[in-house]
Scaffold this motif. Structure first.
Motif, PDB file in Angstrom:
ATOM      1  N   CYS A  45       5.506   8.413  -5.416  1.00 48.44           N
ATOM      2  CA  CYS A  45       5.987   9.721  -5.841  1.00 48.44           C
ATOM      3  C   CYS A  45       5.373  10.076  -7.193  1.00 48.44           C
ATOM      4  O   CYS A  45       5.428   9.281  -8.135  1.00 48.44           O
ATOM      5  CB  CYS A  45       7.514   9.688  -5.952  1.00 48.44           C
ATOM      6  SG  CYS A  45       8.229  11.190  -6.651  1.00 48.44           S
ATOM      7  N   LYS A  46       4.789  11.251  -7.278  1.00 47.74           N
ATOM      8  CA  LYS A  46       4.182  11.700  -8.522  1.00 47.74           C
ATOM      9  C   LYS A  46       5.245  11.993  -9.584  1.00 47.74           C
ATOM     10  O   LYS A  46       4.999  11.868 -10.777  1.00 47.74           O
ATOM     11  CB  LYS A  46       3.343  12.956  -8.279  1.00 47.74           C
ATOM     12  CG  LYS A  46       2.534  13.390  -9.462  1.00 47.74           C
ATOM     13  CD  LYS A  46       1.657  14.577  -9.127  1.00 47.74           C
ATOM     14  CE  LYS A  46       0.917  15.061 -10.361  1.00 47.74           C
ATOM     15  NZ  LYS A  46       0.111  16.231 -10.081  1.00 47.74           N
ATOM     16  N   GLY A  47       6.448  12.318  -9.145  1.00 46.78           N
ATOM     17  CA  GLY A  47       7.517  12.649 -10.082  1.00 46.78           C
ATOM     18  C   GLY A  47       8.126  11.459 -10.802  1.00 46.78           C
ATOM     19  O   GLY A  47       8.278  11.460 -12.018  1.00 46.78           O
ATOM     20  N   CYS A  48       8.429  10.397 -10.040  1.00 43.25           N
ATOM     21  CA  CYS A  48       9.150   9.274 -10.656  1.00 43.25           C
ATOM     22  C   CYS A  48       8.463   7.925 -10.480  1.00 43.25           C
ATOM     23  O   CYS A  48       8.888   6.940 -11.069  1.00 43.25           O
ATOM     24  CB  CYS A  48      10.571   9.196 -10.106  1.00 43.25           C
ATOM     25  SG  CYS A  48      10.676   8.680  -8.374  1.00 43.25           S
ATOM     26  N   GLY A  49       7.415   7.853  -9.653  1.00 42.27           N
ATOM     27  CA  GLY A  49       6.692   6.606  -9.461  1.00 42.27           C
ATOM     28  C   GLY A  49       7.233   5.716  -8.354  1.00 42.27           C
ATOM     29  O   GLY A  49       6.709   4.627  -8.128  1.00 42.27           O
ATOM     30  N   GLU A  50       8.264   6.137  -7.641  1.00 38.85           N
ATOM     31  CA  GLU A  50       8.816   5.343  -6.553  1.00 38.85           C
ATOM     32  C   GLU A  50       7.742   5.112  -5.488  1.00 38.85           C
ATOM     33  O   GLU A  50       7.107   6.047  -5.018  1.00 38.85           O
ATOM     34  CB  GLU A  50      10.012   6.074  -5.929  1.00 38.85           C
ATOM     35  CG  GLU A  50      10.666   5.352  -4.790  1.00 38.85           C
ATOM     36  CD  GLU A  50      11.515   4.165  -5.216  1.00 38.85           C
ATOM     37  OE1 GLU A  50      11.910   3.398  -4.334  1.00 38.85           O
ATOM     38  OE2 GLU A  50      11.784   4.005  -6.430  1.00 38.85           O
ATOM     39  N   VAL A  51       7.507   3.848  -5.127  1.00 38.23           N
ATOM     40  CA  VAL A  51       6.511   3.517  -4.101  1.00 38.23           C
ATOM     41  C   VAL A  51       7.087   3.851  -2.736  1.00 38.23           C
ATOM     42  O   VAL A  51       8.177   3.424  -2.389  1.00 38.23           O
ATOM     43  CB  VAL A  51       6.112   2.030  -4.180  1.00 38.23           C
ATOM     44  CG1 VAL A  51       5.219   1.644  -3.015  1.00 38.23           C
ATOM     45  CG2 VAL A  51       5.425   1.739  -5.508  1.00 38.23           C
ATOM     46  N   THR A  52       6.336   4.642  -1.971  1.00 38.69           N
ATOM     47  CA  THR A  52       6.802   5.056  -0.645  1.00 38.69           C
ATOM     48  C   THR A  52       6.064   4.351   0.484  1.00 38.69           C
ATOM     49  O   THR A  52       6.544   4.326   1.605  1.00 38.69           O
ATOM     50  CB  THR A  52       6.661   6.584  -0.465  1.00 38.69           C
ATOM     51  OG1 THR A  52       5.295   6.952  -0.676  1.00 38.69           O
ATOM     52  CG2 THR A  52       7.535   7.332  -1.457  1.00 38.69           C
ATOM     53  N   SER A  53       4.889   3.760   0.176  1.00 34.35           N
ATOM     54  CA  SER A  53       4.106   3.110   1.222  1.00 34.35           C
ATOM     55  C   SER A  53       3.105   2.154   0.591  1.00 34.35           C
ATOM     56  O   SER A  53       2.528   2.444  -0.452  1.00 34.35           O
ATOM     57  CB  SER A  53       3.360   4.171   2.026  1.00 34.35           C
ATOM     58  OG  SER A  53       2.424   3.593   2.897  1.00 34.35           O
ATOM     59  N   ILE A  54       2.908   0.999   1.244  1.00 40.56           N
ATOM     60  CA  ILE A  54       1.826   0.079   0.891  1.00 40.56           C
ATOM     61  C   ILE A  54       1.083  -0.233   2.184  1.00 40.56           C
ATOM     62  O   ILE A  54       1.698  -0.610   3.181  1.00 40.56           O
ATOM     63  CB  ILE A  54       2.357  -1.224   0.266  1.00 40.56           C
ATOM     64  CG1 ILE A  54       3.127  -0.936  -1.021  1.00 40.56           C
ATOM     65  CG2 ILE A  54       1.191  -2.183  -0.011  1.00 40.56           C
ATOM     66  CD1 ILE A  54       3.782  -2.168  -1.626  1.00 40.56           C
ATOM     67  N   LYS A  55      -0.245  -0.048   2.156  1.00 42.01           N
ATOM     68  CA  LYS A  55      -1.057  -0.238   3.356  1.00 42.01           C
ATOM     69  C   LYS A  55      -2.244  -1.132   3.027  1.00 42.01           C
ATOM     70  O   LYS A  55      -2.871  -0.994   1.975  1.00 42.01           O
ATOM     71  CB  LYS A  55      -1.551   1.111   3.871  1.00 42.01           C
ATOM     72  CG  LYS A  55      -2.368   1.030   5.128  1.00 42.01           C
ATOM     73  CD  LYS A  55      -2.738   2.410   5.612  1.00 42.01           C
ATOM     74  CE  LYS A  55      -3.561   2.303   6.895  1.00 42.01           C
ATOM     75  NZ  LYS A  55      -3.888   3.627   7.417  1.00 42.01           N
ATOM     76  N   VAL A  56      -2.578  -2.049   3.932  1.00 46.08           N
ATOM     77  CA  VAL A  56      -3.757  -2.902   3.792  1.00 46.08           C
ATOM     78  C   VAL A  56      -4.976  -2.062   4.141  1.00 46.08           C
ATOM     79  O   VAL A  56      -5.059  -1.495   5.231  1.00 46.08           O
ATOM     80  CB  VAL A  56      -3.663  -4.136   4.712  1.00 46.08           C
ATOM     81  CG1 VAL A  56      -4.923  -4.963   4.633  1.00 46.08           C
ATOM     82  CG2 VAL A  56      -2.431  -4.960   4.372  1.00 46.08           C
ATOM     83  N   LYS A  57      -5.919  -1.947   3.196  1.00 44.34           N
ATOM     84  CA  LYS A  57      -7.088  -1.095   3.423  1.00 44.34           C
ATOM     85  C   LYS A  57      -7.977  -1.632   4.547  1.00 44.34           C
ATOM     86  O   LYS A  57      -8.462  -0.882   5.373  1.00 44.34           O
ATOM     87  CB  LYS A  57      -7.904  -0.958   2.140  1.00 44.34           C
ATOM     88  CG  LYS A  57      -9.109  -0.052   2.281  1.00 44.34           C
ATOM     89  CD  LYS A  57      -9.842   0.111   0.986  1.00 44.34           C
ATOM     90  CE  LYS A  57     -11.017   1.059   1.145  1.00 44.34           C
ATOM     91  NZ  LYS A  57     -11.731   1.247  -0.124  1.00 44.34           N
ATOM     92  N   ASN A  58      -8.201  -2.932   4.574  1.00 46.89           N
ATOM     93  CA  ASN A  58      -9.111  -3.523   5.559  1.00 46.89           C
ATOM     94  C   ASN A  58      -8.445  -4.726   6.215  1.00 46.89           C
ATOM     95  O   ASN A  58      -8.714  -5.877   5.854  1.00 46.89           O
ATOM     96  CB  ASN A  58     -10.411  -3.932   4.867  1.00 46.89           C
ATOM     97  CG  ASN A  58     -11.482  -4.383   5.826  1.00 46.89           C
ATOM     98  OD1 ASN A  58     -11.292  -4.340   7.038  1.00 46.89           O
ATOM     99  ND2 ASN A  58     -12.609  -4.808   5.298  1.00 46.89           N
TER     100      ASN A  58
END
Length: 63
Positions: A45-58
């Motif tokens: 989130c650009k507002g508060c920094g809460e992580v909404t997703s983590i994805k493995v790039k490769n």
């Protein structure tokens, strides 16, 4: 009407992406080599920094 894209912490709908790389790369627990791995792409989130997703790039780089 409820916005399903809104941040659950602050209500902002603006998101940003960044990456975790280098020493913090994802590696398999089954691998004893210490080599290989992949960057992690983080959406937050650009507002508060809460992580909404983590994805493995490769994912195929994880041995």
């Amino acid at each position: 009407m409820e916005n399903n894209n809104a941040c659950s912490k602050c209500g902002s709908i603006e998101r940003k992406k960044g990456k975790i790389f280098g020493i913090a790369s994802l590696q398999s627990l089954d691998s004893n080599t210490g080599f290989g791995g992949s960057e992690l792409i983080v959406e937050f989130c650009k507002g508060c920094g809460e992580v909404t997703s983590i994805k493995v790039k490769n994912p195929s780089a994880i041995k």
